[in-house]
Design a protein around this motif. Structure first.
Motif, PDB file in Angstrom:
ATOM      1  N   LEU A  50       1.066  -1.207  -0.295  1.00  0.00           N
ATOM      2  CA  LEU A  50       0.023  -0.059  -0.343  1.00  0.00           C
ATOM      3  C   LEU A  50       1.136   1.453   0.121  1.00  0.00           C
ATOM      4  O   LEU A  50       1.836   1.108   0.409  1.00  0.00           O
ATOM      5  N   THR A  51       0.138   2.137  -0.804  1.00  0.00           N
ATOM      6  CA  THR A  51       0.599   3.426  -0.379  1.00  0.00           C
ATOM      7  C   THR A  51       0.061   4.046   0.313  1.00  0.00           C
ATOM      8  O   THR A  51      -0.918   3.742   0.160  1.00  0.00           O
ATOM      9  N   SER A  52       0.037   5.698   0.373  1.00  0.00           N
ATOM     10  CA  SER A  52      -1.811   6.424   0.516  1.00  0.00           C
ATOM     11  C   SER A  52      -1.635   7.786  -0.374  1.00  0.00           C
ATOM     12  O   SER A  52      -0.016   8.002  -1.351  1.00  0.00           O
ATOM     13  N   LYS A  53      -2.500   8.841  -0.813  1.00  0.00           N
ATOM     14  CA  LYS A  53      -2.772   9.690  -1.249  1.00  0.00           C
ATOM     15  C   LYS A  53      -3.563  10.573  -0.234  1.00  0.00           C
ATOM     16  O   LYS A  53      -4.829   9.690   0.301  1.00  0.00           O
ATOM     17  N   VAL A  54      -3.665  11.729  -1.061  1.00  0.00           N
ATOM     18  CA  VAL A  54      -4.477  12.581  -0.257  1.00  0.00           C
ATOM     19  C   VAL A  54      -5.983  12.374  -1.203  1.00  0.00           C
ATOM     20  O   VAL A  54      -6.138  12.648  -1.879  1.00  0.00           O
ATOM     21  N   ILE A  55      -7.702  12.580  -0.605  1.00  0.00           N
ATOM     22  CA  ILE A  55      -8.839  12.549  -0.910  1.00  0.00           C
ATOM     23  C   ILE A  55      -8.840  13.585  -0.287  1.00  0.00           C
ATOM     24  O   ILE A  55      -8.868  13.775   0.765  1.00  0.00           O
ATOM     25  N   GLN A  56     -10.694  14.090  -0.650  1.00  0.00           N
ATOM     26  CA  GLN A  56     -10.977  15.212   0.788  1.00  0.00           C
ATOM     27  C   GLN A  56     -12.534  14.041   0.183  1.00  0.00           C
ATOM     28  O   GLN A  56     -12.224  13.613  -0.471  1.00  0.00           O
TER      29      GLN A  56
END
Length: 209
Positions: A50-56
């Motif tokens: 897994l990695t991560s990303k910015v979401i709203q």
């Protein structure tokens, strides 16, 4: 057995018992295989990176986990592999698909290739090979060899049933490919079928003989 994970989830074992019964209809067999494939897929993909990303979100911005790397590949060993493939695609609809056409010569029990089609850049993808039965392992060994020859380096093998003889042969041929199965049965018979098994998975799935 080293390199082998037996998925002993109660739902898997319950559904497998129904599939083993000779009185189970073709429609029920096909449906159960699809249902079990979802649970097997859950196990074989448990440690995906897994990695991560910015979401709203509707509430606020957050950093959320997401799968890392290129989309994985499901490689179906035709024809019975498609029974597992359908359920896995329900769980991972964005996955790429490879097809490896092999049939077992009933005299020699050796695998004979008749079709191969796979996505490009297999070397950059996790490839999950699916085939309901790991009996003599001739087809499984040949399918993995073919995928490796096309660049695949990160592979896993998923089957519904395995025979000890098939597990031994496969893990010797491909010690770098972990195996996931719902059951390791007693043995192979003289015709190369798993005992007690459930018969020919392809025939039971498609209503053929």
């Amino acid at each position: 057995m080293q390199g082998v994970t037996v998925v002993d989830h109660p739902l898997v074992q319950h559904k497998l018992t129904i599939m083993r019964s000779k009185d189970t209809s073709t429609a029920s067999f096909r449906r159960l295989l699809r249902e079990i494939s979802l649970l097997l897929c859950y196990e074989v993909t448990r440690n995906l990176e897994l990695t991560s990303k910015v979401i709203q979100t509707p509430m606020q911005e957050m950093e959320a986990p997401t799968l890392e790397g290129k989309k994985l590949v499901f490689a179906s060993v035709l024809r019975a592999g498609n029974g597992l493939l359908d359920g896995m695609l329900d769980l991972v609809p964005a996955a790429r698909v490879a097809h490896v056409g092999l049939y077992r010569d009933h005299d020699t029990l050796e695998a004979v290739e008749y079709f191969f089609k796979a996505p490009s850049d297999l070397e950059n993808r996790l490839v999950i090979v699916v085939d309901p039965m790991l009996a003599t392992a001739n087809s499984a060994v040949a399918a993995v060899e073919k995928l490796k020859s096309r660049g695949a380096t990160n592979l896993r093998f998923v089957c519904l049933l395995a025979a000890p003889e098939g597990v031994e042969r496969f893990t010797k041929a491909h010690p770098d490919v972990p195996v996931f199965t719902a059951s390791i049965d007693e043995r192979l018979n003289e015709q190369g079928y798993i005992v007690p098994g459930l018969g020919d998975a392809g025939d039971r799935m498609y209503g053929t003989k």
